[in-house]
Design an enzyme around this catalytic site. Structure first.
Site, PDB file in Angstrom:
ATOM      1  CE  LYS A  15      -2.022  -0.865   4.074  1.00 23.23           C
ATOM      2  NZ  LYS A  15      -1.743  -2.188   3.951  1.00 23.23           N
ATOM      3  NE  ARG A 162       6.880  -0.612   9.927  1.00 24.74           N
ATOM      4  CZ  ARG A 162       5.572  -0.636   9.693  1.00 24.74           C
ATOM      5  NH1 ARG A 162       5.703   0.348   8.433  1.00 24.74           N
ATOM      6  NH2 ARG A 162       4.689  -0.838   9.955  1.00 24.74           N
TER       7      ARG A 162
HETATM    8  P1  ADP Z   1       1.713  -1.205   7.817  1.00 25.83           P
HETATM    9  O1  ADP Z   1       1.702  -0.148   6.213  1.00 25.83           O
HETATM   10  O2  ADP Z   1       2.726  -2.276   7.705  1.00 25.83           O
HETATM   11  O3  ADP Z   1       0.152  -2.161   6.587  1.00 25.83           O
HETATM   12  P2  ADP Z   1       1.416   1.246   8.828  1.00 25.83           P
HETATM   13  O4  ADP Z   1       2.930   1.163   8.301  1.00 25.83           O
HETATM   14  O5  ADP Z   1       0.154   1.237   8.884  1.00 25.83           O
HETATM   15  O6  ADP Z   1       1.714  -0.781   8.284  1.00 25.83           O
HETATM   16  O7  ADP Z   1       1.266   0.586  10.211  1.00 25.83           O
HETATM   17  C1  ADP Z   1       1.806   0.404  11.427  1.00 25.83           C
HETATM   18  C2  ADP Z   1       0.981   0.613  12.596  1.00 25.83           C
HETATM   19  O8  ADP Z   1       0.672   1.794  12.509  1.00 25.83           O
HETATM   20  C3  ADP Z   1      -0.051  -0.228  13.146  1.00 25.83           C
HETATM   21  O9  ADP Z   1       0.525  -2.021  13.195  1.00 25.83           O
HETATM   22  C4  ADP Z   1      -0.890   0.012  14.542  1.00 25.83           C
HETATM   23  O10 ADP Z   1       0.383  -0.497  15.581  1.00 25.83           O
HETATM   24  C5  ADP Z   1      -0.974   1.329  14.149  1.00 25.83           C
HETATM   25  N1  ADP Z   1      -1.366   2.453  13.005  1.00 25.83           N
HETATM   26  C6  ADP Z   1      -1.470   2.794  11.556  1.00 25.83           C
HETATM   27  N2  ADP Z   1      -2.774   3.360  11.278  1.00 25.83           N
HETATM   28  C7  ADP Z   1      -3.762   2.319  12.456  1.00 25.83           C
HETATM   29  C8  ADP Z   1      -4.847   3.180  12.566  1.00 25.83           C
HETATM   30  N3  ADP Z   1      -5.675   3.238  11.658  1.00 25.83           N
HETATM   31  N4  ADP Z   1      -5.163   2.882  13.668  1.00 25.83           N
HETATM   32  C9  ADP Z   1      -5.123   2.334  14.559  1.00 25.83           C
HETATM   33  N5  ADP Z   1      -3.137   2.580  14.760  1.00 25.83           N
HETATM   34  C10 ADP Z   1      -2.936   2.463  13.280  1.00 25.83           C
HETATM   35  P1  ADP Z   2       2.299  -1.456   3.305  1.00 22.56           P
HETATM   36  O1  ADP Z   2       2.270  -0.331   3.390  1.00 22.56           O
HETATM   37  O2  ADP Z   2       1.373  -2.531   2.669  1.00 22.56           O
HETATM   38  O3  ADP Z   2       2.451  -2.081   4.334  1.00 22.56           O
HETATM   39  P2  ADP Z   2       4.712  -1.598   1.930  1.00 22.56           P
HETATM   40  O4  ADP Z   2       4.490  -0.858   0.226  1.00 22.56           O
HETATM   41  O5  ADP Z   2       5.669  -1.110   2.992  1.00 22.56           O
HETATM   42  O6  ADP Z   2       3.380  -2.162   2.295  1.00 22.56           O
HETATM   43  O7  ADP Z   2       5.528  -2.841   1.094  1.00 22.56           O
HETATM   44  C1  ADP Z   2       6.378  -4.342   2.545  1.00 22.56           C
HETATM   45  C2  ADP Z   2       7.409  -4.084   1.620  1.00 22.56           C
HETATM   46  O8  ADP Z   2       7.147  -5.375   0.376  1.00 22.56           O
HETATM   47  C3  ADP Z   2       8.781  -3.408   1.217  1.00 22.56           C
HETATM   48  O9  ADP Z   2      10.559  -3.856   1.588  1.00 22.56           O
HETATM   49  C4  ADP Z   2       8.462  -3.062  -0.681  1.00 22.56           C
HETATM   50  O10 ADP Z   2       9.986  -2.663  -0.718  1.00 22.56           O
HETATM   51  C5  ADP Z   2       8.053  -4.513  -0.554  1.00 22.56           C
HETATM   52  N1  ADP Z   2       6.626  -4.398  -1.795  1.00 22.56           N
HETATM   53  C6  ADP Z   2       5.893  -3.441  -2.225  1.00 22.56           C
HETATM   54  N2  ADP Z   2       5.577  -4.054  -3.243  1.00 22.56           N
HETATM   55  C7  ADP Z   2       5.732  -5.016  -3.532  1.00 22.56           C
HETATM   56  C8  ADP Z   2       6.197  -5.916  -4.972  1.00 22.56           C
HETATM   57  N3  ADP Z   2       4.811  -5.809  -5.645  1.00 22.56           N
HETATM   58  N4  ADP Z   2       6.630  -6.921  -5.344  1.00 22.56           N
HETATM   59  C9  ADP Z   2       7.638  -7.254  -4.144  1.00 22.56           C
HETATM   60  N5  ADP Z   2       7.626  -6.182  -3.245  1.00 22.56           N
HETATM   61  C10 ADP Z   2       7.151  -5.257  -2.677  1.00 22.56           C
END
Ligand code: ADP
Ligand code: ADP
Length: 219
Positions: A15, A162
């Protein structure tokens, strides 16, 4: 009317990566709730102190805190024409709060790209993710490595893993996603705004599909 795009999908699916590209291509602001929380934690604000234990465990930060933070962010001038929302809403209460907020900002949720992939892919992606300290630019050890190890290509800052990208925490985050965020898929599907995208494809291919479907549907 301002245009808001909600990026929906499990942790690690891509995302953030896609939201950054979409923001560049559309000119809309990129609003990542995770980035905002990490910024608060880095700056040791009251909100950051409160949020830290939730992020460390991979649990959701309470709705009232999260909603307040997003309301403040969406009220800033760069969101006046709209934004790409990445990581918010994540619960039904948050989705309802968003609808209310957007009325105040004369906006609406236009489209909801829903990106999915198998759990094994999510774990592999999240556990290899590298994040830039200064601006949250996203890399992957294997799939998208930086030109110079440990350094962000875009701003030269340090890359780090992270704390919540350890396999055990990622697994908890996926469980939390299934329980608390999956209901939003039906919510937005009923409203006819959902765009389903196969996130197991390459970054470029996912971007192409996203752009095609957003254009087709008039945005
Ligand atoms: P990812 O992109 O891998 O899904 P995020 O960076 O979006 O992770 O989120 C990291 C953490 O931040 C989550 O595991 C949660 O603890 C907190 N968080 C992010 N967005 C929200 C939300 N909309 N509501 C509650 N907690 C959130
Ligand atoms: P989210 O916000 O949903 O948690 P991220 O955009 O941070 O996801 O992506 C998670 C990990 O996967 C990052 O290390 C990113 O570089 C990698 N990644 C994202 N999209 C792809 C893809 N289509 N193929 C392979 N790796 C990806």
């Amino acid at each position: 009317m301002a245009t808001f795009i909600v990026m929906l999908g499990p942790p690690g699916v891509g995302k953030g990566t896609q939201a950054k590209t979409l923001a560049e291509k559309t000119g809309l602001a990129h609003v990542s709730s995770g980035d905002l929380f990490r910024e608060h934690i880095k700056n040791q604000t009251e909100l950051g102190k409160l949020a830290k234990s939730y992020l460390d465990r991979g649990d959701l930060v309470p709705d009232d805190v999260t909603i307040g933070m997003i309301r403040e962010r969406l009220g800033r001038v760069d969101c006046r024409v709209g934004a790409i929302l990445d990581g918010f809403p994540r619960t039904t209460v948050q989705a309802e709060a968003l609808e209310t907020m957007l009325k105040d900002f004369d906006g609406q949720v236009d489209k909801v790209p829903y990106i999915t992939a198998a759990e094994s892919i999510l774990v592999e992606r999240a556990s290899g993710r590298l994040t830039c300290r200064a601006n949250g630019h996203i890399y992957h050890q294997k799939f998208n490595p930086p030109a110079k190890e440990g350094i962000c290509d875009e701003d030269g800052s340090q890359l780090y893993q992270r704390e919540d990208d350890k396999v055990e925490t990622v697994t908890n985050r996926i469980r939390v996603y299934i329980e608390q965020t999956m209901p939003l898929v039906d919510h937005y599907r009923r409203g006819g705004r959902l765009i389903e995208i196969d996130g197991s494809q390459s970054v470029e291919r996912v971007t192409e599909e996203l752009l095609e479907s957003l254009e087709q549907t008039g945005k």
